[in-house]
Motif scaffolding. Structure first.
Motif, PDB file in Angstrom:
ATOM      1  N   MET A  49       0.841  -1.202   0.000  1.00  0.00           N
ATOM      2  CA  MET A  49       0.000   0.000   0.000  1.00  0.00           C
ATOM      3  C   MET A  49       0.877   1.253   0.000  1.00  0.00           C
ATOM      4  O   MET A  49       1.931   1.285   0.628  1.00  0.00           O
ATOM      5  N   THR A  50       0.431   2.252  -0.701  1.00  0.00           N
ATOM      6  CA  THR A  50       1.160   3.510  -0.793  1.00  0.00           C
ATOM      7  C   THR A  50       0.623   4.495   0.235  1.00  0.00           C
ATOM      8  O   THR A  50      -0.588   4.681   0.363  1.00  0.00           O
ATOM      9  N   GLU A  51       1.522   5.119   0.976  1.00  0.00           N
ATOM     10  CA  GLU A  51       1.128   6.165   1.909  1.00  0.00           C
ATOM     11  C   GLU A  51       1.507   7.518   1.321  1.00  0.00           C
ATOM     12  O   GLU A  51       2.372   7.621   0.451  1.00  0.00           O
ATOM     13  N   ILE A  52       0.844   8.559   1.810  1.00  0.00           N
ATOM     14  CA  ILE A  52       1.030   9.887   1.251  1.00  0.00           C
ATOM     15  C   ILE A  52       1.290  10.882   2.369  1.00  0.00           C
ATOM     16  O   ILE A  52       0.655  10.846   3.430  1.00  0.00           O
ATOM     17  N   HIS A  53       2.261  11.743   2.124  1.00  0.00           N
ATOM     18  CA  HIS A  53       2.609  12.803   3.074  1.00  0.00           C
ATOM     19  C   HIS A  53       2.679  14.098   2.293  1.00  0.00           C
ATOM     20  O   HIS A  53       3.352  14.173   1.259  1.00  0.00           O
ATOM     21  N   SER A  54       1.969  15.132   2.750  1.00  0.00           N
ATOM     22  CA  SER A  54       1.922  16.389   2.021  1.00  0.00           C
ATOM     23  C   SER A  54       2.390  17.553   2.878  1.00  0.00           C
ATOM     24  O   SER A  54       2.270  17.531   4.107  1.00  0.00           O
ATOM     25  N   PHE A  55       2.898  18.571   2.208  1.00  0.00           N
ATOM     26  CA  PHE A  55       3.314  19.810   2.862  1.00  0.00           C
ATOM     27  C   PHE A  55       3.396  20.870   1.778  1.00  0.00           C
ATOM     28  O   PHE A  55       3.487  20.553   0.586  1.00  0.00           O
ATOM     29  N   THR A  56       3.333  22.128   2.154  1.00  0.00           N
ATOM     30  CA  THR A  56       3.327  23.198   1.163  1.00  0.00           C
ATOM     31  C   THR A  56       4.716  23.792   0.995  1.00  0.00           C
ATOM     32  O   THR A  56       5.500  23.877   1.946  1.00  0.00           O
ATOM     33  N   VAL A  57       5.001  24.214  -0.234  1.00  0.00           N
ATOM     34  CA  VAL A  57       6.291  24.811  -0.561  1.00  0.00           C
ATOM     35  C   VAL A  57       6.074  26.018  -1.470  1.00  0.00           C
ATOM     36  O   VAL A  57       5.125  26.060  -2.250  1.00  0.00           O
ATOM     37  N   GLY A  58       6.956  26.998  -1.359  1.00  0.00           N
ATOM     38  CA  GLY A  58       6.990  28.102  -2.298  1.00  0.00           C
ATOM     39  C   GLY A  58       6.017  29.220  -2.005  1.00  0.00           C
ATOM     40  O   GLY A  58       5.123  29.121  -1.159  1.00  0.00           O
ATOM     41  N   LEU A  59       6.192  30.307  -2.754  1.00  0.00           N
ATOM     42  CA  LEU A  59       5.403  31.518  -2.582  1.00  0.00           C
ATOM     43  C   LEU A  59       3.918  31.286  -2.812  1.00  0.00           C
ATOM     44  O   LEU A  59       3.069  31.921  -2.176  1.00  0.00           O
ATOM     45  N   LEU A  60       3.574  30.372  -3.723  1.00  0.00           N
ATOM     46  CA  LEU A  60       2.174  30.108  -4.054  1.00  0.00           C
ATOM     47  C   LEU A  60       1.612  28.890  -3.329  1.00  0.00           C
ATOM     48  O   LEU A  60       0.550  28.387  -3.682  1.00  0.00           O
ATOM     49  N   SER A  61       2.316  28.433  -2.301  1.00  0.00           N
ATOM     50  CA  SER A  61       1.832  27.332  -1.450  1.00  0.00           C
ATOM     51  C   SER A  61       1.418  26.104  -2.263  1.00  0.00           C
ATOM     52  O   SER A  61       0.272  25.631  -2.181  1.00  0.00           O
ATOM     53  N   VAL A  62       2.348  25.602  -3.039  1.00  0.00           N
ATOM     54  CA  VAL A  62       2.126  24.363  -3.788  1.00  0.00           C
ATOM     55  C   VAL A  62       2.155  23.185  -2.834  1.00  0.00           C
ATOM     56  O   VAL A  62       3.001  23.116  -1.931  1.00  0.00           O
ATOM     57  N   ASN A  63       1.243  22.255  -3.022  1.00  0.00           N
ATOM     58  CA  ASN A  63       1.275  21.013  -2.255  1.00  0.00           C
ATOM     59  C   ASN A  63       2.292  20.066  -2.866  1.00  0.00           C
ATOM     60  O   ASN A  63       2.109  19.586  -3.984  1.00  0.00           O
ATOM     61  N   CYS A  64       3.369  19.820  -2.127  1.00  0.00           N
ATOM     62  CA  CYS A  64       4.350  18.812  -2.523  1.00  0.00           C
ATOM     63  C   CYS A  64       3.989  17.521  -1.815  1.00  0.00           C
ATOM     64  O   CYS A  64       3.616  17.536  -0.625  1.00  0.00           O
ATOM     65  N   TYR A  65       4.064  16.399  -2.521  1.00  0.00           N
ATOM     66  CA  TYR A  65       3.663  15.118  -1.956  1.00  0.00           C
ATOM     67  C   TYR A  65       4.824  14.128  -1.974  1.00  0.00           C
ATOM     68  O   TYR A  65       5.562  14.048  -2.961  1.00  0.00           O
ATOM     69  N   LEU A  66       4.943  13.386  -0.891  1.00  0.00           N
ATOM     70  CA  LEU A  66       5.841  12.242  -0.830  1.00  0.00           C
ATOM     71  C   LEU A  66       4.975  10.999  -0.818  1.00  0.00           C
ATOM     72  O   LEU A  66       4.149  10.806   0.084  1.00  0.00           O
ATOM     73  N   LEU A  67       5.122  10.167  -1.829  1.00  0.00           N
ATOM     74  CA  LEU A  67       4.384   8.910  -1.935  1.00  0.00           C
ATOM     75  C   LEU A  67       5.361   7.785  -1.624  1.00  0.00           C
ATOM     76  O   LEU A  67       6.386   7.669  -2.284  1.00  0.00           O
ATOM     77  N   TYR A  68       5.039   6.963  -0.630  1.00  0.00           N
ATOM     78  CA  TYR A  68       6.037   5.981  -0.203  1.00  0.00           C
ATOM     79  C   TYR A  68       5.406   4.674   0.247  1.00  0.00           C
ATOM     80  O   TYR A  68       4.233   4.614   0.638  1.00  0.00           O
ATOM     81  N   HIS A  69       6.226   3.634   0.154  1.00  0.00           N
ATOM     82  CA  HIS A  69       5.827   2.318   0.647  1.00  0.00           C
ATOM     83  C   HIS A  69       6.306   2.200   2.090  1.00  0.00           C
ATOM     84  O   HIS A  69       7.483   2.449   2.380  1.00  0.00           O
ATOM     85  N   PRO A  70       5.426   1.840   3.018  1.00  0.00           N
ATOM     86  CA  PRO A  70       5.795   1.872   4.440  1.00  0.00           C
ATOM     87  C   PRO A  70       6.875   0.881   4.841  1.00  0.00           C
ATOM     88  O   PRO A  70       7.532   1.084   5.864  1.00  0.00           O
ATOM     89  N   GLU A  71       7.078  -0.179   4.061  1.00  0.00           N
ATOM     90  CA  GLU A  71       8.104  -1.157   4.420  1.00  0.00           C
ATOM     91  C   GLU A  71       9.433  -0.860   3.735  1.00  0.00           C
ATOM     92  O   GLU A  71      10.470  -0.783   4.387  1.00  0.00           O
ATOM     93  N   SER A  72       9.415  -0.668   2.435  1.00  0.00           N
ATOM     94  CA  SER A  72      10.677  -0.419   1.722  1.00  0.00           C
ATOM     95  C   SER A  72      11.193   0.992   1.964  1.00  0.00           C
ATOM     96  O   SER A  72      12.394   1.240   1.819  1.00  0.00           O
ATOM     97  N   ARG A  73      10.293   1.942   2.276  1.00  0.00           N
ATOM     98  CA  ARG A  73      10.591   3.365   2.479  1.00  0.00           C
ATOM     99  C   ARG A  73      10.998   4.044   1.178  1.00  0.00           C
ATOM    100  O   ARG A  73      11.458   5.181   1.204  1.00  0.00           O
ATOM    101  N   GLU A  74      10.854   3.365   0.047  1.00  0.00           N
ATOM    102  CA  GLU A  74      11.078   4.023  -1.235  1.00  0.00           C
ATOM    103  C   GLU A  74       9.985   5.055  -1.462  1.00  0.00           C
ATOM    104  O   GLU A  74       8.825   4.844  -1.076  1.00  0.00           O
ATOM    105  N   CYS A  75      10.355   6.182  -2.103  1.00  0.00           N
ATOM    106  CA  CYS A  75       9.354   7.214  -2.299  1.00  0.00           C
ATOM    107  C   CYS A  75       9.493   7.901  -3.648  1.00  0.00           C
ATOM    108  O   CYS A  75      10.557   7.873  -4.289  1.00  0.00           O
ATOM    109  N   LEU A  76       8.391   8.499  -4.063  1.00  0.00           N
ATOM    110  CA  LEU A  76       8.335   9.384  -5.213  1.00  0.00           C
ATOM    111  C   LEU A  76       7.998  10.779  -4.701  1.00  0.00           C
ATOM    112  O   LEU A  76       7.174  10.928  -3.789  1.00  0.00           O
TER     113      LEU A  76
END
Length: 202
Positions: free
Chosen positions: A1-28
């Motif tokens: 299963m893929t988990e998602i973590h979001s936070f805002t970045v930049g002057l225009l408050s873009v949502n940046c997302y980290l998509l990751y597998h909870p066991e391997s910890r690999e992310c996009l």
């Protein structure tokens, strides 16, 4: 299963997302719009191993930290071919506030993946010609970029924007998804397909 973590970045408050597998910890990393140091701090805090960058579209507020992030982790970046001209254009700026990104890496032809995760790329032209959404069917969530927001849609008054194409993308592609699909947009708060569907009923 893929988990998602979001936070805002930049002057225009873009949502940046980290998509990751909870066991391997690999992310996009999706839409690293600015604040490369902050993005790297989030990656460290979650003990993740970046494997690639995905871009929902090529506007400068969504890509400014791409050079720093790609270099820091030695990872590829993917963007739809229809937005590659915008991605690399020196005119891709919001002056005087956000200059064009420099030293952008050449995009790869195949979207990066992580072990234990599967997603679909849905081409949703309208906000830009190469706008895409990333749909995770097992988890029933969608990263909609600047195509669909909570209670509204992406702007089409920028060069390359097309209101008719945007509405067709939403009605024919995004509203075909299950009502319970959670929508994570490029700005502001999440929503669901069920919540947004009535806005497109004629």
């Amino acid at each position: 299963m893929t988990e998602i973590h979001s936070f805002t970045v930049g002057l225009l408050s873009v949502n940046c997302y980290l998509l990751y597998h909870p066991e391997s910890r690999e992310c996009l990393i999706v839409d690293p719009g600015d604040h490369g140091d902050s993005i790297q701090a989030e990656v460290r805090n979650l003990s993740l191993q970046p494997r690639g960058i995905l871009l929902t579209h090529g506007h400068v507020d969504h890509i400014s930290a791409v050079p720093a992030i790609a270099k820091a982790y030695g990872i590829p970046v993917w963007i739809h071919e229809a937005d590659r001209g915008l991605y690399s254009s020196p005119a891709n700026a919001i002056l005087p506030w956000i200059p064009a990104a420099k030293d952008l890496p050449e995009p790869c032809d195949t979207a990066p993946q992580i072990a234990g995760s599967s997603y679909e790329i849905i081409h949703t032209p309208g906000h830009t010609p190469g706008c895409v959404c990333f749909y995770f069917p097992a988890e029933q969530f969608l990263l909609s970029g600047d195509t669909l927001f909570r209670g509204t849609v992406g702007r089409t008054d920028f060069p390359g924007g097309n209101a008719a194409h945007l509405m067709a993308s939403i009605k024919n592609k995004l509203l075909a998804l299950p009502d319970r699909t959670t929508v994570y947009p490029g700005h502001e708060a999440p929503t669901t397909i069920a919540r947004e569907r009535p806005n497109f009923i004629n």
